[in-house]
Write a protein that holds these residues in place. Structure first.
Motif, PDB file in Angstrom:
ATOM      1  N   SER A  80       0.820  -1.213   0.000  1.00 59.54           N
ATOM      2  CA  SER A  80       0.000   0.000   0.000  1.00 59.54           C
ATOM      3  C   SER A  80       0.851   1.260   0.000  1.00 59.54           C
ATOM      4  O   SER A  80       1.956   1.283   0.544  1.00 59.54           O
ATOM      5  CB  SER A  80      -0.909   0.006   1.240  1.00 59.54           C
ATOM      6  N   LYS A  81       0.307   2.282  -0.565  1.00 58.29           N
ATOM      7  CA  LYS A  81       0.878   3.632  -0.522  1.00 58.29           C
ATOM      8  C   LYS A  81      -0.145   4.574   0.115  1.00 58.29           C
ATOM      9  O   LYS A  81      -0.007   5.790   0.061  1.00 58.29           O
ATOM     10  CB  LYS A  81       1.210   4.119  -1.936  1.00 58.29           C
ATOM     11  N   LYS A  82      -1.205   4.021   0.700  1.00 58.34           N
ATOM     12  CA  LYS A  82      -2.321   4.808   1.214  1.00 58.34           C
ATOM     13  C   LYS A  82      -2.024   5.401   2.587  1.00 58.34           C
ATOM     14  O   LYS A  82      -1.129   4.986   3.305  1.00 58.34           O
ATOM     15  CB  LYS A  82      -3.589   3.941   1.294  1.00 58.34           C
ATOM     16  N   ALA A  83      -2.851   6.376   2.939  1.00 53.56           N
ATOM     17  CA  ALA A  83      -2.752   7.047   4.230  1.00 53.56           C
ATOM     18  C   ALA A  83      -3.219   6.137   5.357  1.00 53.56           C
ATOM     19  O   ALA A  83      -3.969   5.183   5.143  1.00 53.56           O
ATOM     20  CB  ALA A  83      -3.603   8.319   4.222  1.00 53.56           C
ATOM     21  N   THR A  84      -2.777   6.457   6.543  1.00 56.18           N
ATOM     22  CA  THR A  84      -3.210   5.776   7.756  1.00 56.18           C
ATOM     23  C   THR A  84      -3.036   6.760   8.911  1.00 56.18           C
ATOM     24  O   THR A  84      -2.650   7.900   8.700  1.00 56.18           O
ATOM     25  CB  THR A  84      -2.402   4.480   8.001  1.00 56.18           C
ATOM     26  N   VAL A  85      -3.349   6.317  10.083  1.00 58.41           N
ATOM     27  CA  VAL A  85      -3.037   7.060  11.302  1.00 58.41           C
ATOM     28  C   VAL A  85      -2.452   6.066  12.288  1.00 58.41           C
ATOM     29  O   VAL A  85      -2.646   4.862  12.153  1.00 58.41           O
ATOM     30  CB  VAL A  85      -4.276   7.741  11.948  1.00 58.41           C
ATOM     31  N   PHE A  86      -1.709   6.589  13.257  1.00 52.68           N
ATOM     32  CA  PHE A  86      -1.333   5.755  14.383  1.00 52.68           C
ATOM     33  C   PHE A  86      -1.472   6.569  15.647  1.00 52.68           C
ATOM     34  O   PHE A  86      -1.378   7.795  15.631  1.00 52.68           O
ATOM     35  CB  PHE A  86       0.059   5.117  14.227  1.00 52.68           C
ATOM     36  N   LEU A  87      -1.770   5.873  16.730  1.00 53.49           N
ATOM     37  CA  LEU A  87      -1.949   6.501  18.031  1.00 53.49           C
ATOM     38  C   LEU A  87      -0.696   6.266  18.851  1.00 53.49           C
ATOM     39  O   LEU A  87      -0.184   5.147  18.879  1.00 53.49           O
ATOM     40  CB  LEU A  87      -3.154   5.902  18.754  1.00 53.49           C
ATOM     41  N   ALA A  88      -0.210   7.328  19.493  1.00 52.95           N
ATOM     42  CA  ALA A  88       0.994   7.215  20.310  1.00 52.95           C
ATOM     43  C   ALA A  88       0.726   7.816  21.679  1.00 52.95           C
ATOM     44  O   ALA A  88       0.134   8.893  21.785  1.00 52.95           O
ATOM     45  CB  ALA A  88       2.159   7.932  19.641  1.00 52.95           C
ATOM     46  N   PRO A  89       1.147   7.133  22.734  1.00 51.28           N
ATOM     47  CA  PRO A  89       0.937   7.659  24.085  1.00 51.28           C
ATOM     48  C   PRO A  89       1.855   8.845  24.362  1.00 51.28           C
ATOM     49  O   PRO A  89       2.932   8.965  23.775  1.00 51.28           O
ATOM     50  CB  PRO A  89       1.275   6.478  24.984  1.00 51.28           C
ATOM     51  N   THR A  90       1.409   9.710  25.251  1.00 49.04           N
ATOM     52  CA  THR A  90       2.228  10.838  25.677  1.00 49.04           C
ATOM     53  C   THR A  90       2.534  10.694  27.162  1.00 49.04           C
ATOM     54  O   THR A  90       1.904   9.913  27.873  1.00 49.04           O
ATOM     55  CB  THR A  90       1.522  12.181  25.422  1.00 49.04           C
ATOM     56  N   GLU A  91       3.486  11.493  27.618  1.00 48.38           N
ATOM     57  CA  GLU A  91       3.922  11.443  29.011  1.00 48.38           C
ATOM     58  C   GLU A  91       3.074  12.324  29.925  1.00 48.38           C
ATOM     59  O   GLU A  91       3.400  12.478  31.101  1.00 48.38           O
ATOM     60  CB  GLU A  91       5.397  11.846  29.095  1.00 48.38           C
ATOM     61  N   GLY A  92       2.020  12.886  29.415  1.00 49.40           N
ATOM     62  CA  GLY A  92       1.126  13.718  30.212  1.00 49.40           C
ATOM     63  C   GLY A  92      -0.141  14.012  29.442  1.00 49.40           C
ATOM     64  O   GLY A  92      -0.309  13.566  28.307  1.00 49.40           O
ATOM     65  N   ASP A  93      -1.029  14.773  30.071  1.00 47.90           N
ATOM     66  CA  ASP A  93      -2.321  15.023  29.450  1.00 47.90           C
ATOM     67  C   ASP A  93      -2.453  16.421  28.846  1.00 47.90           C
ATOM     68  O   ASP A  93      -3.554  16.874  28.543  1.00 47.90           O
ATOM     69  CB  ASP A  93      -3.455  14.755  30.433  1.00 47.90           C
ATOM     70  N   ALA A  94      -1.345  17.109  28.622  1.00 48.32           N
ATOM     71  CA  ALA A  94      -1.359  18.408  27.946  1.00 48.32           C
ATOM     72  C   ALA A  94      -0.947  18.217  26.493  1.00 48.32           C
ATOM     73  O   ALA A  94      -0.153  17.311  26.176  1.00 48.32           O
ATOM     74  CB  ALA A  94      -0.402  19.373  28.640  1.00 48.32           C
ATOM     75  N   ALA A  95      -1.457  19.062  25.614  1.00 50.52           N
ATOM     76  CA  ALA A  95      -1.110  18.958  24.196  1.00 50.52           C
ATOM     77  C   ALA A  95       0.391  19.063  23.970  1.00 50.52           C
ATOM     78  O   ALA A  95       0.926  18.506  23.009  1.00 50.52           O
ATOM     79  CB  ALA A  95      -1.845  20.020  23.397  1.00 50.52           C
ATOM     80  N   SER A  96       1.080  19.743  24.845  1.00 48.64           N
ATOM     81  CA  SER A  96       2.531  19.920  24.707  1.00 48.64           C
ATOM     82  C   SER A  96       3.339  18.770  25.323  1.00 48.64           C
ATOM     83  O   SER A  96       4.565  18.784  25.277  1.00 48.64           O
ATOM     84  CB  SER A  96       2.954  21.231  25.366  1.00 48.64           C
ATOM     85  N   SER A  97       2.666  17.776  25.886  1.00 50.34           N
ATOM     86  CA  SER A  97       3.378  16.649  26.517  1.00 50.34           C
ATOM     87  C   SER A  97       4.233  15.912  25.499  1.00 50.34           C
ATOM     88  O   SER A  97       3.859  15.769  24.337  1.00 50.34           O
ATOM     89  CB  SER A  97       2.375  15.663  27.131  1.00 50.34           C
ATOM     90  N   ASN A  98       5.362  15.427  25.954  1.00 51.99           N
ATOM     91  CA  ASN A  98       6.245  14.636  25.098  1.00 51.99           C
ATOM     92  C   ASN A  98       5.600  13.304  24.750  1.00 51.99           C
ATOM     93  O   ASN A  98       4.876  12.721  25.555  1.00 51.99           O
ATOM     94  CB  ASN A  98       7.579  14.369  25.794  1.00 51.99           C
TER      95      ASN A  98
END
Length: 120
Positions: A80-98
């Motif tokens: 495939s060459k199609k688009a997808t998404v993936f979900l990745a956890p962050t180290e906190g609950d703020a949008a700026s979290s790593n």
């Protein structure tokens, strides 16, 4: 349980998706010469399982309130060459979290094919 505070109406969702189809999807089609997926499907069970994994493993790392960041992505292989998404956890609950690179992201959702608009 009450409805989450960040829910939007189906009409708002339709407008957001139309914006995507009229701009980004059009550019993708013009650039690649073919349509791409416009949605990715996961079962509720898959999402619940992943969220439980993130909560449990984050807690072991001393992270009490992890978040989830959704990345746009694309395959580039013989399948495939199609688009997808993936979900990745962050180290906190703020949008700026790593992003928490110690936990695995979630992928392998099913791209809706052919692209179908969100209609209400």
């Amino acid at each position: 349980m009450s409805k989450p505070k960040n829910c939007i109406t189906p009409t708002e969702a339709k407008q957001l998706q139309e914006n995507w189809m009229d701009t980004r999807a059009l550019y993708i089609k013009n650039e690649t010469g073919s349509e791409d997926v416009s949605n990715v499907f996961y079962t509720v069970e898959e999402l619940e399982e992943y969220l439980t994994y993130v909560k449990n493993e984050s807690k072991k790392q001393g992270i009490d309130s992890p978040g989830i960041r959704i990345y746009f992505a694309a395959y580039n292989d013989s399948k495939s060459k199609k688009a997808t998404v993936f979900l990745a956890p962050t180290e906190g609950d703020a949008a700026s979290s790593n992003t928490n690179y110690k936990l695995d992201p979630l992928n392998k959702g099913v791209g809706g094919w052919p692209p179908a608009p969100y209609k209400n």
